[in-house]
Design a protein around this motif. Structure first.
Motif: not given
Length: 865
Positions: A47, A67-68, A70-72
């Motif tokens: 990821a 980006k990590l 925003e993966m929640e």
């Protein structure tokens, strides 16, 4: 503040990393991830999309971390960079994963249940995700959905909160606390500022919102909800704009809430909520528990007694709290209206057209200069123009109207701007859901073909024609997909097989045939080819029927109908007479358009009959040979042959027997039918059926017989009454003229008269030595049937019916003096094993004659008309 910890730490870490990186460039020599407990190291690195050996670039690392985040999946993320022995960097990532959601609990309440909440979440595409990391956004959205559900049910001011409780270090449970507010019903709706339309007219436009009525207080429409009001407000605006008031302003309602407390017994002021004996009892147990010399067993017993008293106190307090909050709210709505000016139609101009001329386009708009600017008619014109382009292949034509008001007078010009786009042709036609029906059987009902210009009207006609088949239903709109790189579209008809193949062994009952046993194989879709095949055997108390029939609706793959029928039928017509017939026939027809057809039936039958009238008069036996041809025209736009609810049907049949066709019986018999189904309300529809007919001797006449009345066999004359050929409630074939019969020397019926005075008794049909009235059948008839149908669910319908009809003899004129009328209720059951409904009929005669036979309850299988 705790929810902001992660983003703040992330921003701080990135800022520190940026400072360090600016001073120490190089490559990433090592990556260390700390704090993972659910995600694997390999999964995290995948990821992250960073590996050892990548350049140490702060901008790249910032993008990867964003980006990590925003993966929640994470509660917190930090990054540190340290110098590595090789001159590069060691990246240390500290992770705090979000706990998973292990369960969801909804507080019990009497307004909404868990199933309703879950269905609403599916509609809004909100997923809490059991077994997945907690999603705070979804949890907050769920609370909002519950509040909306409570509001829709009239419970305004409801409170919905949630708590996240730790089950383990890595798992959480969410509990939604639901406190419904008071139910709010609308007591009164007033409009202010309206002069053009009265309050009553404006209230008539409201479909979802109504004031509470004393005779129907439990209607859901009197529950106040702002969303429902907003939808209804649009109906009122449309009313004004159709009258030319383009600037109508309907402001938000002023809502006054009044509390109405539930009536309850008056509480005595000197009577406390908690009785003194409960308080003294608890205090007594507390003092006794303070003693140091109590035995363990005695202490446990005293504590239990104290707890029981405390539970009683809690129950009384809860009951008092509930009583204090009981009652409801009444809402008084005051709606300000600013009507503005009424506008007249000014100039109409059109821009952007090329396919159609300006004169053609203006002719499609039903408004002329100087008329009141009816916004509804203007919209109709725009839709008509759009449909005109769509029927010429311009699927994506865009038609926009613009209204330009004059400043000095209440006149508005209308500009219609058209973006024609390019025309599209049909590239491919496909069907989904036809597991047994062949594609070509469905394709021939479609009014479009590959290579044709697209037409919206023909597409809608195609859907209607497919549904009329009765064995393939297209409930959703056909899917239109542009083919990339070509000016073509693909049409896909999503449908469902209806299983109209019927294999039946059993029995039943109808007013015409009585109780019967039958074995039937019947299909409207034989081998998936759309052919109609029927093999039937029926044995019963009133009728024995044997038949074989076959019809090809597309003979030689052309719009011609061809078929044949072989039959034998033995029928007891309600004790009036008996007949036995056998024969066969041929049918040939052609479609004249999407909904029109013309057919010609030829039939030959040999009929033996023996007549014993219901009064007990015996007329002997007779035989008839009937060779006839029956041309018919039919127009049919009814949406479904088994469960109709929309559309109309008109049919005319003219049967001619005898003459050059042969046989010993000659007559002509035209019959006309008209049926129409119309939407009445959102969930109900009306049905209207009109049928009339005439029969006369012709072509040189029929041979003399004791079966023929004025040259026409009694079984070919008209008899009304029953569940199939109404009026309903009247017994089957019981409505018919009564006359006296006079015989000739061979005991054939010579004449039918209304007064036997002066005729020798031996020439008359008698009973008990006196002239007897005989049921002779009518030469004309008129039948009117109407019903209001309300589907209760997919399998059950309830119908209210009103029928009227009569059969007339040659010596009477057409009139309403002897008309019979009936009314009642009909329950219809649509079961998977029967293509037609089971009908339970209960009614009463509104108008009847003394001799009429009626039955309050009837049972039948089949359509009402």
């Amino acid at each position: 503040m705790p929810r902001l910890t992660g983003p703040l730490l992330l921003a701080l870490a990135l800022a520190l990393t940026a400072t360090t990186a600016a001073a120490q460039p190089g490559t990433i020599e090592e990556i260390h991830v700390q704090g993972l407990f659910r995600m694997t190291q390999a999964g995290f690195r995948h990821a992250l999309e960073l590996t050892e050996g990548d350049p140490y670039d702060v901008a790249v690392i910032r993008r990867k971390f964003r980006k990590l985040w925003e993966m929640e999946l994470f509660e917190d993320l930090t990054v540190e960079a340290e110098d590595a022995p090789g001159g590069g960097k060691v990246v240390v990532i500290k992770v705090q994963e979000r706990p998973v959601l292990s369960s969801v609990v909804y507080d019990e309440n009497k307004v909404v249940n868990q199933t309703q909440i879950e269905d609403a979440l599916k509609e809004r595409d909100i997923r809490l995700g059991l077994g997945k990391p907690i999603n705070l956004r979804a949890i907050a959205g769920t609370a909002g959905v519950i509040r909306d559900l409570l509001s829709l049910k009239g419970f305004m001011g409801s409170k919905v909160d949630y708590e996240i409780e730790a089950v383990t270090d890595t798992a959480r449970t969410v509990r939604f606390k639901i406190q419904p507010g008071r139910k709010t019903r609308i007591k009164k709706i007033d409009f202010t500022g309206n002069e053009v339309f009265k309050d009553r007219t404006l209230k008539g436009q409201l479909k979802l919102t109504q004031a509470r009525k004393w005779y129907w207080p439990f209607s859901k429409k009197n529950l106040y909800h702002p969303l429902k009001w907003d939808q209804d407000a649009g109906e009122i605006r449309d009313l004004y704009q159709r009258a030319g008031y383009l600037d109508i302003e309907l402001r938000g309602p002023l809502v006054e809430l009044k509390q109405v407390e539930k009536k309850k017994r008056k509480q005595r002021e000197d009577k406390p909520l908690v009785p003194d004996w409960l308080v003294r009892g608890i205090e007594s147990y507390e003092k006794r528990l303070e003693r140091e010399d109590l035995r363990p067993g005695r202490e446990r017993e005293l504590r239990k007694r104290k707890q029981r008293l405390e539970a009683k106190v809690a129950k009384r307090l809860a009951k008092a709290k509930k009583a204090g909050s009981a009652g409801r709210q009444l809402a008084f709505l005051t709606v300000p209206v600013v009507e503005g000016r009424q506008y007249k139609m000014g100039k109409l101009t059109v821009e952007g057209h090329g396919v159609l001329t300006e004169q053609q386009l203006k002719g499609l708009v039903p408004l002329r200069e100087g008329q009141v600017l009816n916004e509804g008619l203007l919209k109709l014109g725009v839709n008509t123009i759009t449909r005109a382009y769509e029927d010429r292949g311009h699927l994506y034509a865009n038609v926009v109207r613009r209204i330009q008001r004059h400043e000095d007078e209440p006149v508005a010009d209308v500009l219609i701007q058209i973006s024609e786009d390019r025309p599209y042709r049909i590239g491919r036609i496909e069907f989904n859901g036809n597991t047994s029906t062949k594609d070509n059987v469905l394709r021939r009902e479609v009014q479009l073909h590959e290579g044709d210009l697209f037409s919206r009207t023909k597409l809608e006609l195609s859907r209607i024609k497919l549904n009329q088949l009765g064995y393939f239903t297209v409930e959703d709109d056909p899917v239109i997909e542009p083919i990339e790189g070509r000016d073509e579209v693909r049409l896909n008809f999503p449908g469902q097989e209806q299983g109209r193949n019927e294999i039946q062994v059993g029995g039943g009952y109808s007013g015409l045939d009585g109780a019967f046993f039958n074995g039937v194989y019947s299909t409207r879709n034989f081998l998936g080819r759309g052919q109609v095949l029927s093999l039937a055997l029926q044995v019963g108390g009133r009728a024995d029927r044997y038949s074989l029939s076959f019809t090809e609706p597309w003979f030689l793959n052309r719009p011609w109908t061809a078929g044949f029928r072989l039959f034998r039928t033995d029928v007891d017509f309600s004790g009036s007479f008996r007949s036995s017939s056998k024969g066969g026939g041929l049918v040939l027809g052609r479609r004249l358009g999407p909904f029109r057809s013309f057919t010609v039936n030829y039939a030959y039958e040999s009929v033996s009959s023996s007549t014993v009238d219901i009064t007990g008069v015996s007329l002997g036996s007779a035989s008839n040979r009937i060779s006839s041809i029956a041309p018919s025209f039919r127009y049919n736009r009814i949406n479904n042959p088994f469960r109709p609810s929309r559309g109309s049907e008109f049919a005319v049949t003219g049967q001619v027997a005898g003459g050059f066709l042969g046989g010993d019986t000659a007559f002509y018999k035209p019959i006309m039918n008209y049926t129409r189904y119309t939407k009445f309300t959102r969930r109900s529809f009306t049905g209207l059926h009109l049928q009339t007919g005439l029969v006369r001797e012709c072509c040189g006449g029929s041979k003399a017989s004791n079966s023929n009345i004025n040259g026409i066999p009694r079984f070919q004359r008209f008899w009304l009454g029953g569940d199939t050929l109404g009026p309903r409630v009247f017994e089957t074939r019981s409505i018919t003229p009564l006359r006296y019969i006079r015989f000739d020397a061979d005991r054939n019926i010579a004449d039918v008269i209304s007064d036997p005075t002066g005729i020798p008794l031996e020439e008359l049909a008698t009973l008990g030595g006196q002239p007897a009235l005989v049921e002779v059948g009518g030469d004309r008839f008129l039948l009117l049937q109407s019903e209001l149908v309300r589907p209760l669910n997919e399998q059950v319908e309830l119908a209210f019916f009103l029928d009227a009809g009569d059969a007339f003899f040659e010596d009477t004129s057409l009139g309403f003096d002897t008309f019979r009328v009936s009314a009642g209720l009909e329950l219809r059951l649509h079961l998977p094993v029967f293509p037609v409904p089971l009908r339970l009929i209960y009614g009463w005669p509104v108008r009847k004659l003394d001799r009429d036979r009626t039955s309050s309850f009837q049972f039948s299988i089949g359509r009402s008309f």
